[in-house]
Design an enzyme around this catalytic site. Structure first.
Site: not given
Length: 469
Positions: A82, A427, A85, A178
């Protein structure tokens, strides 16, 4: 030893020595860096190279010669496909250590400024089910994994409701579970798919621009409130009502139910009007006794619990005594501004998006905060010497810019305003480092605190305290 295959070598027995940017890891072959995703330091692998540049190569694992003792078993069935993570195979302590190193390296190498000791990356209390927002995409045909294709068995040509395969706008992986968002997120997605398939709803085909079902957004608040936004390709009112009525009945915990009609060729909905079908037109987040109204278009940090830790660091670095004028630049929906308002005399917030500024004002009113003022507009145009004369010279400035960092003309105005302290929340430590170098003549870095907002990913937030020299 290496063999040629389609002009690219198969490198055998490559040792992975360190983590690298963008969630990859790397080793060296004949003094050339080789980036290999889904590996961890200590792995020894056979790698098929798929792209070569002058200074580096990229490839994928075809065989594990030896697995690293560092390696952890990924907990998600979709790991490696996907695209999210990417560090599930790495112990959390190692993820944090690398994020701290990443910040240290970028501030030193790009910023070239004198640094204090960098604090260890602040861990997230929750490393699973920590997100408060996910967007799922409908697709006419699901993405087939390489394993499924290799098995050459009977493969159902089924529609999908899940996540885009990285870099492919028209390929969607069907998601079973998920681990990013708490209940009832998975159940809502699964029931939506089941209902749509059972009742003959067509799923979107972006290449041919057809199919009713396009996207679905689920937002879950720390207060327990739930918002669902379903995006349809056409205004087929009966089908829309049937699905939304079913979701409302099946999930009474949904407190805000919206739909959007998107007939455009792209999935962006920022310029479209969400219709509140049932329930409230917002959900409420809470933080330290404050309430924040979150609408269908509102930005709110996607890890609610860790956002609180991040804002506490920023507020501590601001060292407010109650007398200061605080500027919160790139204020978004005014979360930091309202969070700090009780500890200063006045807060001035500036943000590009007018709807976000409207949210910021509503959030001040909702919490009875009377010492905030908010302005909407391009930071380069709004923040000027005249603006500062009108609103008062800031004692403290908090910066929380987008990934691209702060525009140089804005830094020039900040330097002329000469606040005592600047707190820079970022960020993207690389652009943060570039901006610190521009301010280095007037400000020294007094403290650095990385914060992990997104466990199992390479992303890191970083807070820097600058003090006037």
């Amino acid at each position: 030893m290496a063999r040629k295959k389609a002009n690219y070598p198969l490198i055998e027995g490559l040792e992975i020595t360190t983590l690298a940017a963008e969630g990859k890891a790397m080793g060296r072959y004949n003094d050339v860096v080789v980036f290999v995703p889904m590996t961890v330091p200590g792995d020894v692998v056979d790698v098929q190279i798929r792209s070569k540049r002058r200074r580096y190569m990229e490839g994928f694992v075809v065989n594990y010669v030896k697995r690293s003792p560092l390696r952890e078993e990924p907990f998600c069935a979709h790991f490696g496909v996907c695209g999210g993570c990417k560090w599930q195979n790495l112990p959390y302590a190692e993820q944090l250590r690398f994020k701290t190193e990443q910040v240290r390296d970028q501030l030193a190498r790009i910023g070239k400024v004198e640094l204090p000791e960098i604090a260890p990356c602040l861990p997230s209390a929750e490393t699973r089910f920590y997100r408060n927002k996910l967007e799922f995409t409908f697709a006419e045909r699901r993405w087939l994994t390489y394993e499924e294709i290799a098995e050459k068995g009977e493969i159902a040509d089924a529609p999908a409701l899940g996540f885009h395969i990285p870099g492919m706008f028209d390929k969607v992986l069907d998601i079973e579970k998920c681990w990013l968002q708490p209940d009832p997120s998975n159940a809502i997605r699964e029931e939506t798919r089941r209902f749509c398939l059972e009742h003959g709803y067509t799923f979107h085909n972006p290449r041919e621009h057809r199919g009713l079902m396009r996207n679905m957004v689920v937002r879950t608040a720390s207060t327990g409130e739930v918002m669902v936004i379903v995006v349809f390709h056409a205004d087929e009112r009966e089908k829309i009502a049937a699905l939304l009525d079913h979701l409302a009945a099946a999930f009474p915990e949904i407190t805000s139910l919206f739909y959007v009609i998107n007939e455009k060729f792209n999935d962006s909905t920022g310029d479209l009007e969400p219709v509140c079908y049932r329930g409230k037109d917002h959900i409420i987040e809470r933080m330290e006794g404050l309430q924040f109204k979150v609408g269908p278009k509102s930005f709110y940090q996607t890890n609610s619990a860790q956002a609180y830790e991040l804002y506490k660091v920023a507020r501590d670095f601001a060292a407010l005594t109650g007398k200061e004028i605080l500027y919160d630049l790139y204020t978004g929906t005014g979360t930091i501004a309202n969070f700090c308002a009780a500890r200063c005399a006045k807060v001035v917030g500036v943000e590009y998006v007018p709807e976000a500024i409207e949210d910021a004002r509503i959030n001040s009113t909702l919490n009875g905060i009377g010492n905030t003022v908010f302005y909407a507009g391009d930071m380069k145009a709004v923040l000027s010497d005249e603006f500062i004369r009108r609103n008062g010279r800031p004692d403290v400035i908090i910066l929380d810019p987008p990934r691209a960092g702060v525009d140089e003309p804005v830094i020039d105005v900040i330097l002329r305003a000469a606040p005592e302290r600047i707190v820079y929340v970022s960020c993207n430590p690389a652009t943060q480092a570039r901006d610190l170098a521009l301010m280095d003549g007037a400000y020294r870095v007094e403290a650095v605190q990385p914060v992990d907002m997104f466990p199992h990913t390479h992303h890191v937030e970083n807070v820097v305290k600058l003090v006037r020299r």
